[in-house]
Design a protein around this motif. Structure first.
Motif, PDB file in Angstrom:
ATOM      1  N   GLU A 177      38.823  44.185  32.349  1.00 11.03           N
ATOM      2  CA  GLU A 177      37.846  44.072  31.277  1.00 11.03           C
ATOM      3  C   GLU A 177      36.589  43.345  31.751  1.00 11.03           C
ATOM      4  OE1 GLU A 177      35.568  42.776  27.967  1.00 11.03           O
ATOM      5  OE2 GLU A 177      36.646  41.377  29.262  1.00 11.03           O
ATOM      6  N   LEU A 178      36.762  42.298  32.557  1.00  7.25           N
ATOM      7  CA  LEU A 178      35.613  41.602  33.132  1.00  7.25           C
ATOM      8  C   LEU A 178      34.812  42.539  34.029  1.00  7.25           C
ATOM      9  CD1 LEU A 178      33.913  39.103  33.902  1.00  7.25           C
ATOM     10  CD2 LEU A 178      35.624  38.623  35.678  1.00  7.25           C
ATOM     11  N   HIS A 179      35.502  43.283  34.877  1.00  4.61           N
ATOM     12  CA  HIS A 179      34.814  44.215  35.773  1.00  4.61           C
ATOM     13  C   HIS A 179      34.041  45.261  34.982  1.00  4.61           C
ATOM     14  CE1 HIS A 179      34.575  47.942  38.219  1.00  4.61           C
ATOM     15  NE2 HIS A 179      34.069  47.090  39.079  1.00  4.61           N
ATOM     16  N   ASP A 180      34.604  45.728  33.877  1.00  2.00           N
ATOM     17  CA  ASP A 180      33.913  46.736  33.085  1.00  2.00           C
ATOM     18  C   ASP A 180      32.608  46.194  32.525  1.00  2.00           C
ATOM     19  OD1 ASP A 180      34.138  49.494  32.029  1.00  2.00           O
ATOM     20  OD2 ASP A 180      34.040  48.483  30.089  1.00  2.00           O
ATOM     21  N   ARG A 181      32.619  44.935  32.085  1.00  2.00           N
ATOM     22  CA  ARG A 181      31.370  44.333  31.594  1.00  2.00           C
ATOM     23  C   ARG A 181      30.362  44.188  32.724  1.00  2.00           C
ATOM     24  NH1 ARG A 181      32.581  39.045  29.951  1.00  2.00           N
ATOM     25  NH2 ARG A 181      34.845  39.307  30.087  1.00  2.00           N
ATOM     26  N   MET A 182      30.845  43.741  33.895  1.00  2.00           N
ATOM     27  CA  MET A 182      29.937  43.549  35.025  1.00  2.00           C
ATOM     28  C   MET A 182      29.330  44.865  35.479  1.00  2.00           C
ATOM     29  SD  MET A 182      29.540  43.981  38.536  1.00  2.00           S
ATOM     30  CE  MET A 182      31.199  44.410  39.064  1.00  2.00           C
ATOM     31  N   ARG A 183      30.159  45.906  35.626  1.00  2.00           N
ATOM     32  CA  ARG A 183      29.642  47.142  36.226  1.00  2.00           C
ATOM     33  C   ARG A 183      28.640  47.846  35.320  1.00  2.00           C
ATOM     34  NH1 ARG A 183      32.908  52.562  35.549  1.00  2.00           N
ATOM     35  NH2 ARG A 183      34.309  52.129  33.797  1.00  2.00           N
ATOM     36  N   ARG A 184      28.794  47.708  33.997  1.00  2.00           N
ATOM     37  CA  ARG A 184      27.850  48.357  33.092  1.00  2.00           C
ATOM     38  C   ARG A 184      26.469  47.700  33.138  1.00  2.00           C
ATOM     39  NH1 ARG A 184      30.317  51.893  29.374  1.00  2.00           N
ATOM     40  NH2 ARG A 184      32.579  51.971  29.663  1.00  2.00           N
ATOM     41  N   ALA A 185      26.382  46.529  33.687  1.00  2.00           N
ATOM     42  CA  ALA A 185      25.100  45.837  33.831  1.00  2.00           C
ATOM     43  C   ALA A 185      24.579  45.875  35.267  1.00  2.00           C
ATOM     44  CB  ALA A 185      25.248  44.386  33.388  1.00  2.00           C
ATOM     45  N   THR A 186      25.259  46.628  36.151  1.00  2.00           N
ATOM     46  CA  THR A 186      24.922  46.607  37.576  1.00  2.00           C
ATOM     47  C   THR A 186      24.745  48.017  38.111  1.00  2.00           C
ATOM     48  OG1 THR A 186      26.301  44.627  37.799  1.00  2.00           O
ATOM     49  CG2 THR A 186      25.632  45.729  39.843  1.00  2.00           C
ATOM     50  N   PRO A 187      23.505  48.519  38.214  1.00  2.00           N
ATOM     51  CA  PRO A 187      23.307  49.846  38.802  1.00  2.00           C
ATOM     52  C   PRO A 187      23.909  49.922  40.201  1.00  2.00           C
ATOM     53  CG  PRO A 187      21.284  49.054  37.799  1.00  2.00           C
ATOM     54  CD  PRO A 187      22.245  47.900  37.777  1.00  2.00           C
ATOM     55  N   GLY A 188      24.648  50.984  40.461  1.00  2.00           N
ATOM     56  CA  GLY A 188      25.306  51.148  41.756  1.00  2.00           C
ATOM     57  C   GLY A 188      26.753  50.722  41.767  1.00  2.00           C
ATOM     58  N   ALA A 189      27.190  49.957  40.767  1.00  2.00           N
ATOM     59  CA  ALA A 189      28.592  49.563  40.707  1.00  2.00           C
ATOM     60  C   ALA A 189      29.464  50.779  40.404  1.00  2.00           C
ATOM     61  CB  ALA A 189      28.794  48.486  39.648  1.00  2.00           C
ATOM     62  N   ILE A 190      30.719  50.719  40.816  1.00  2.00           N
ATOM     63  CA  ILE A 190      31.619  51.857  40.655  1.00  2.00           C
ATOM     64  C   ILE A 190      32.875  51.434  39.894  1.00  2.00           C
ATOM     65  CG2 ILE A 190      30.778  53.045  42.710  1.00  2.00           C
ATOM     66  CD1 ILE A 190      33.234  51.966  44.222  1.00  2.00           C
ATOM     67  N   SER A 191      33.613  52.430  39.417  1.00  2.00           N
ATOM     68  CA  SER A 191      34.841  52.177  38.670  1.00  2.00           C
ATOM     69  C   SER A 191      35.952  51.704  39.601  1.00  2.00           C
ATOM     70  CB  SER A 191      35.277  53.455  37.954  1.00  2.00           C
ATOM     71  OG  SER A 191      35.293  54.566  38.848  1.00  2.00           O
ATOM     72  N   ARG A 192      36.893  50.958  39.018  1.00  2.00           N
ATOM     73  CA  ARG A 192      38.106  50.539  39.714  1.00  2.00           C
ATOM     74  C   ARG A 192      39.306  51.026  38.903  1.00  2.00           C
ATOM     75  NH1 ARG A 192      36.814  44.117  41.049  1.00  2.00           N
ATOM     76  NH2 ARG A 192      35.190  44.467  42.638  1.00  2.00           N
ATOM     77  N   ASP A 193      40.181  51.805  39.526  1.00  2.00           N
ATOM     78  CA  ASP A 193      41.362  52.277  38.814  1.00  2.00           C
ATOM     79  C   ASP A 193      42.507  51.280  38.975  1.00  2.00           C
ATOM     80  OD1 ASP A 193      42.223  52.651  41.415  1.00  2.00           O
ATOM     81  OD2 ASP A 193      42.160  54.835  41.324  1.00  2.00           O
ATOM     82  N   ASP A 194      43.639  51.585  38.368  1.00  2.00           N
ATOM     83  CA  ASP A 194      44.788  50.683  38.417  1.00  2.00           C
ATOM     84  C   ASP A 194      45.263  50.469  39.852  1.00  2.00           C
ATOM     85  OD1 ASP A 194      46.946  49.163  37.017  1.00  2.00           O
ATOM     86  OD2 ASP A 194      48.214  50.704  37.934  1.00  2.00           O
ATOM     87  N   TRP A 195      45.172  51.525  40.680  1.00  2.00           N
ATOM     88  CA  TRP A 195      45.558  51.401  42.090  1.00  2.00           C
ATOM     89  C   TRP A 195      44.749  50.301  42.767  1.00  2.00           C
ATOM     90  CZ3 TRP A 195      48.917  52.880  45.845  1.00  2.00           C
ATOM     91  CH2 TRP A 195      48.493  52.743  47.172  1.00  2.00           C
ATOM     92  N   TRP A 196      43.441  50.251  42.475  1.00  2.00           N
ATOM     93  CA  TRP A 196      42.575  49.236  43.099  1.00  2.00           C
ATOM     94  C   TRP A 196      43.093  47.844  42.764  1.00  2.00           C
ATOM     95  CZ3 TRP A 196      39.930  44.866  42.332  1.00  2.00           C
ATOM     96  CH2 TRP A 196      38.987  44.488  43.282  1.00  2.00           C
ATOM     97  N   TRP A 197      43.412  47.596  41.500  1.00  2.00           N
ATOM     98  CA  TRP A 197      43.858  46.263  41.094  1.00  2.00           C
ATOM     99  C   TRP A 197      45.218  45.922  41.699  1.00  2.00           C
ATOM    100  CZ3 TRP A 197      40.521  42.942  39.273  1.00  2.00           C
ATOM    101  CH2 TRP A 197      39.350  43.427  38.666  1.00  2.00           C
ATOM    102  N   GLN A 198      46.091  46.908  41.806  1.00  2.00           N
ATOM    103  CA  GLN A 198      47.381  46.656  42.434  1.00  2.00           C
ATOM    104  C   GLN A 198      47.222  46.343  43.917  1.00  2.00           C
ATOM    105  OE1 GLN A 198      50.856  49.075  41.399  1.00  2.00           O
ATOM    106  NE2 GLN A 198      49.554  50.207  39.978  1.00  2.00           N
ATOM    107  N   LEU A 199      46.374  47.121  44.592  1.00  2.00           N
ATOM    108  CA  LEU A 199      46.176  46.936  46.037  1.00  2.00           C
ATOM    109  C   LEU A 199      45.549  45.586  46.348  1.00  2.00           C
ATOM    110  CD1 LEU A 199      46.449  48.482  48.770  1.00  2.00           C
ATOM    111  CD2 LEU A 199      44.083  49.213  48.443  1.00  2.00           C
ATOM    112  N   ASN A 200      44.599  45.169  45.534  1.00  2.00           N
ATOM    113  CA  ASN A 200      43.850  43.945  45.811  1.00  2.00           C
ATOM    114  C   ASN A 200      44.482  42.684  45.239  1.00  2.00           C
ATOM    115  OD1 ASN A 200      41.025  44.571  47.214  1.00  2.00           O
ATOM    116  ND2 ASN A 200      41.558  46.290  45.883  1.00  2.00           N
ATOM    117  N   THR A 201      45.647  42.839  44.620  1.00  2.00           N
ATOM    118  CA  THR A 201      46.398  41.666  44.179  1.00  2.00           C
ATOM    119  C   THR A 201      47.786  41.624  44.814  1.00  2.00           C
ATOM    120  OG1 THR A 201      47.188  42.852  42.212  1.00  2.00           O
ATOM    121  CG2 THR A 201      45.187  41.508  41.966  1.00  2.00           C
TER     122      THR A 201
END
Length: 416
Positions: A177-201
């Motif tokens: 949810e935090l990432h979604d708020r950040m990316r909508r205010a940041t041109p060039g930011a990209i989506s992160r799927d559930d795999w991304w969060w699992q891999l990076n944690t």
């Protein structure tokens, strides 16, 4: 040497996935062995039709993968993109047109799906321009000499907010949810799927050398999570038995400047940490100027990052916002035939329309230069000086810059 026709380029089957992974590792000059643990961890990534391999007999000699992605356009709209990754050609099979065949298949499929863009992180600058990609974001890494930074070693004044160290499970709950708020205010930011969060944690581990980092969360006075920092700290002591540890940031996302300030100050105030590596940040990041002594943050790396390939000029230009009013006729050249044509852009702060036209062009440019301009980081005047854009009407470059350039530079925080 076999002719290219002897090599079969096609989407792989699930049964061919282990051989494809072996070729990926070989192409990136890693040990060409896929462990059972890595294969098991990566099984959830496989998507039929979007993993392409070049096969000589049963052996995979080139690889290519794409997946669905959203890219934030200027103004916050999310644009459908074809994200490209795992692009390799085995050293024994270079210069046979294998990448061109794989890229052509994928971009045609993306166009057919209705994707507006394709994106990738370019490992080698010279390769991707010929496929219509242009560098659209860049990134910078700073190294902070903490004793020189001038910060209060007692830590940040949080003004009623707080910083907590949290567990990986907490990050998977709070982070999206935090990432979604950040990316909508940041041109060039990209989506992160559930795999991304699992891999990076660490919930999914594809790298046997993976170690669990620290996760620090900043909460505003009302309890809202506004920042998340992921970092490691090494263990180093000077000859005088004084600690000389380096904290390396794997990632920091924040929805407010207050959260950024608090997290950087927190990291620089940890006992024993004498140096901080910022990780990949926007080129105009606030970081150096959040320090009382900005020169204590020296640039240790700067490079292009995400590259964009426009597949639909009309939808790409209508997706973004514009701070000024104006009109521009663009002659877009595309050797692949995917997005070329002459277009009239009419834009204002209230919206934009882009239509095909037969009017005389103001600017003539390749689709790769349009990609470079789309997120607002590059100047048409600068590209004209470099011979990469032609001004067909005097002053058209300045007019394009007035429409397209942005007040903050675009940034893609993620590798993919």
């Amino acid at each position: 040497m076999n002719a290219p026709a002897d090599i079969d380029v096609r989407p792989i089957t699930e049964a061919e996935y282990p051989e494809w992974l072996r070729a990926v590792r070989a192409g990136f000059l890693r040990e060409p062995v896929v462990s059972a643990a890595e294969l098991e961890a990566r099984k959830g990534q496989f998507e039929p039709g979007r993993f392409i391999g070049a096969f000589e007999g049963d052996r995979c000699v080139a690889t290519f993968r794409s997946f669905a992605q959203e890219v934030t356009a200027v103004g916050g709209r999310l644009v459908a993109a074809d994200a490209i990754s795992a692009v390799t050609v085995t050293a024994t099979h270079r210069r046979r047109g294998l990448l061109t065949r794989m890229m052509s298949q994928d971009l045609a499929a993306a166009k057919e799906r209705g994707d507006v863009l394709a994106t990738l992180i370019a490992a080698e600058y010279r390769i991707y321009g010929r496929y219509g990609f242009g560098p659209a974001t860049s990134g910078t890494e700073w190294t902070i000499d903490v004793p020189r930074a001038g910060l209060d070693p007692r830590g940040p004044d949080l003004g009623g907010g707080r910083i907590d160290l949290v567990e990986p499970d907490d990050v998977r709950k709070l982070g999206p949810e935090l990432h979604d708020r950040m990316r909508r205010a940041t041109p060039g930011a990209i989506s992160r799927d559930d795999w991304w969060w699992q891999l990076n944690t660490g919930a999914v581990r594809t790298d046997p050398k993976w170690t669990e980092p620290f996760f620090a969360v900043y909460r505003a006075p009302d309890g809202t999570v506004e920042g998340l920092m992921t970092y490691d700290v090494d263990e180093k002591w000077a000859d005088t038995m004084q600690p000389a540890n380096t904290a390396s940031v794997r990632g920091l996302i924040a929805s407010t400047p207050a959260a950024e300030r608090a997290l950087w100050h927190y990291l620089c105030s940890i006992d024993w940490v004498t140096r901080v590596r910022s990780g990949w940040r926007a080129p105009d990041d606030l970081l150096p100027h959040l320090l009382p002594n900005p020169p204590a943050a020296g640039v240790s790396m700067h490079a292009d990052w995400m590259w964009v390939r426009i597949l639909d000029v009309v939808r790409a230009l209508e997706a973004r916002t514009y701070d000024s009013e104006g009109a521009l006729v663009l002659e877009v050249l595309d050797g692949s035939g995917l997005a070329g044509g002459r277009y009239r852009l009419e834009a204002s702060p209230d919206g934009a329309s882009c239509t095909a036209t037969t009017e005389s062009a103001d600017l003539t440019l390749d689709v790769r230069e349009l990609a470079t301009l789309w997120l607002g980081d590059e100047s048409a005047v600068r590209l004209a000086a470099l011979g990469r854009v032609r001004e067909d009407r005097a002053g058209a470059g300045r007019g394009a810059d007035a429409l397209l350039r942005t007040s903050r530079r675009p940034w893609c925080p993620d590798m993919f």
